[in-house]
Design an enzyme around this catalytic site. Structure first.
Site, PDB file in Angstrom:
ATOM      1  N   GLU A 196      30.202  19.112  -7.561  1.00  0.00           N
ATOM      2  CA  GLU A 196      29.375  19.360  -6.369  1.00  0.00           C
ATOM      3  C   GLU A 196      29.981  20.437  -5.475  1.00  0.00           C
ATOM      4  OE1 GLU A 196      28.193  15.765  -4.348  1.00  0.00           O
ATOM      5  OE2 GLU A 196      27.124  15.015  -6.104  1.00  0.00           O
ATOM      6  N   GLU A 320      25.568  12.504 -12.714  1.00  0.00           N
ATOM      7  CA  GLU A 320      25.411  11.543 -11.623  1.00  0.00           C
ATOM      8  C   GLU A 320      23.924  11.269 -11.459  1.00  0.00           C
ATOM      9  OE1 GLU A 320      27.508  11.969  -7.897  1.00  0.00           O
ATOM     10  OE2 GLU A 320      29.234  12.940  -8.868  1.00  0.00           O
TER      11      GLU A 320
END
Length: 516
Positions: A196, A320
């Site tokens: 991320e 995720e």
């Protein structure tokens, strides 16, 4: 067993309990088109240093009265082995980009403590580090998937971690590994270059991260017998520009995969996400709508990747995903502890069907997270442990691992709430190495059953068996007082009639059928 040339599935949806006019839906499956293998790694999981996932989850107090190896909780290990867990992603998540691996090796009493600034501000004692994680993976029979620190780390730090893990020779890092008790290298293959990086991993632009990826990946070496599958930190949900920039700027031969993160928020509002157990049909429906968007999301990013990689050499890694609700009242907001209901089971089955049907591009996925966090498979309370409805869905779907995906075509009846409609059914199918056909079906409708009348052309089969995960209410869940309210049970609603398969799917059901 002959090849199946055509499987035509006819679904009849009762318009009401009074069995008025029925809607018929045909699903065509042609095993001659079954070319893409459903990677077992689609069924992967995620364990971050977050809340009670690692500490008080996998890694417990030595005094806790449960079976353990060192401090690894073995009843959790046994449960995950039963569903053939293929991989485990670690140490994060956001934690990965503040984690410095050298803090987690060597004698535990000498390891420095740190503050987990992302998740609750708790003290991390680093007692669970590289050796402990890889011991856990060994017990699970799962491949480790390690996320490296790009956000606050250095190129040298990551390069030396790879050397410590994978080099089978004489070097300062290999010698250090041996001093710490591991003579042979682990040869870890899956390697995430950051996490991320558009957010908690550094708040980078796509262009800046693409350059950083190339720099870090250059020094993450392929040692003899240990080639790396390097995974670039991909987009946040619908940010297709991030994917476009990475595919444009990173040579295809420098990355094995590119990641994608997407969470299903019941309300669609990150501030007030909604309860994990206290909700009505309107919020159940909105969760479905947001969860089923995974199909459009995968299609959107795949289309970008196809522009640069039409032969699909680069994998899409959805590392995720899952439902994210408000935490259980009274628990630490930073620990992300939530219950897991029949709604979660429906979302899990639907999402896995989506991944199966995109097996040409989706090669790895990681449900967030394995124990005590978000859409967990397992919840613990001191010595107690329970398996969630989501766990039982993974148990049903394991039949698809490494089987060939059978393409299917169908038009689903609608499940309507208010003025909006979503498809009432979703499905995927595969044929395994022994010729058995497996079909997984999800009926998301909270009220209506779906009757199946299936014509099987060209398939010689003698029996159908099945299993089901279902419950009367979408809010139903397993508790420590009633841990088996929702489990995978034998499905008796399917039978052979002539050469036809007939079955009836209850509302709120996830069903797996095997034809032999």
């Amino acid at each position: 067993m002959k090849k199946v040339t055509l499987l035509s599935l006819v679904f009849c949806l009762s318009a009401s309990l009074g069995l008025k006019a029925q809607q018929q839906v045909s699903i065509d499956l042609n095993t001659n088109d079954a070319k893409h293998v459903i990677s077992k790694h689609i069924y992967g999981h995620f364990a971050e240093h977050l809340g009670r996932c690692i500490y008080d989850g996998f890694w417990v107090d030595p005094a806790l009265n449960v079976p353990k190896k060192d401090r690894i909780r073995l009843d959790i290990v046994d449960a995950l082995k039963k569903i053939n867990i293929p991989n485990l992603r670690w140490p994060g998540g956001c934690f990965a980009d503040e984690y410095h691996w050298r803090d987690g090796i060597g004698p535990r009493a000498q390891r420095p403590k740190m503050v987990n600034t992302n998740w609750g501000g708790v003290v991390e004692d680093n007692s669970f580090g590289t050796h402990e994680f890889l011991e856990l993976c060994g017990l699970l029979g799962a491949e480790p998937y390690i996320a490296g620190n790009v956000g606050s780390g250095t190129v040298e730090e990551m390069a030396k971690w790879v050397e410590y893990l994978n080099f089978d020779g004489v070097s300062p890092l290999a010698n250090l590994r041996k001093e710490n008790g591991k003579a042979e290298p682990w040869k870890v293959s899956f390697w995430g270059v950051g996490n991320e990086n558009w957010g908690c991993g550094g708040n980078m632009t796509a262009e800046f991260y693409a350059d950083q990826y190339r720099r870090y990946a250059t020094y993450a070496r392929n040692y003899p017998g240990a080639p790396l599958k390097k995974i670039a930190g991909g987009a946040n949900s619908w940010d297709t520009n991030w994917t476009d920039v990475l595919m444009k700027k990173i040579p295809l031969n420098e990355m094995w995969g590119i990641s994608l993160h997407y969470y299903t928020i019941p309300t669609g509002n990150w501030t007030t996400k909604g309860s994990s157990t206290d909700f009505g049909e309107a919020q159940y429906f909105s969760t479905l709508k947001n969860g089923l968007a995974m199909d459009s999301l995968v299609r959107a990013h795949s289309a970008i990747m196809d522009k640069y990689d039409p032969t699909k050499k680069v994998a899409l890694v959805v590392d995720e995903w899952g439902i994210w609700t408000d935490v259980i009242p009274g628990t630490n907001p930073g620990f992300l502890y939530q219950q897991n209901s029949m709604r979660d089971a429906v979302i899990a089955g639907s999402t896995l069907n989506i991944f199966n049907n995109h097996s040409d591009r989706v090669k790895v996925a990681s449900l967030a997270q394995t124990v005590n966090v978000l859409q967990a498979l397992i919840l613990t309370e001191k010595e107690k442990m329970l398996l969630t409805p989501t766990y039982h869905v993974f148990d049903l779907f394991k039949v698809h691992m490494e089987a060939k995906q059978i393409p299917l075509k169908f038009s689903s009846p609608g499940y309507k709430v208010g003025n909006e409609t979503v498809p009432a059914i979703n499905a995927s199918a595969s044929i395994d190495a022994k010729g058995a056909v497996h079909i997984t079906l999800v009926n998301v409708d909270a009220k209506q059953k779906i009757s199946i009348n299936t014509a099987l052309n060209g398939l010689k089969w003698s029996k159908v068996t099945g299993r089901i995960v279902t419950s009367a209410k979408f809010t139903d869940h397993n508790s420590f007082d009633n841990p088996n309210k929702i489990t995978a049970r034998t499905f008796t609603g399917a039978k052979k009639s002539g050469n036809q398969l007939v079955a009836e799917l209850p509302p709120l059901s996830v069903v797996e059928l095997e034809l032999k």
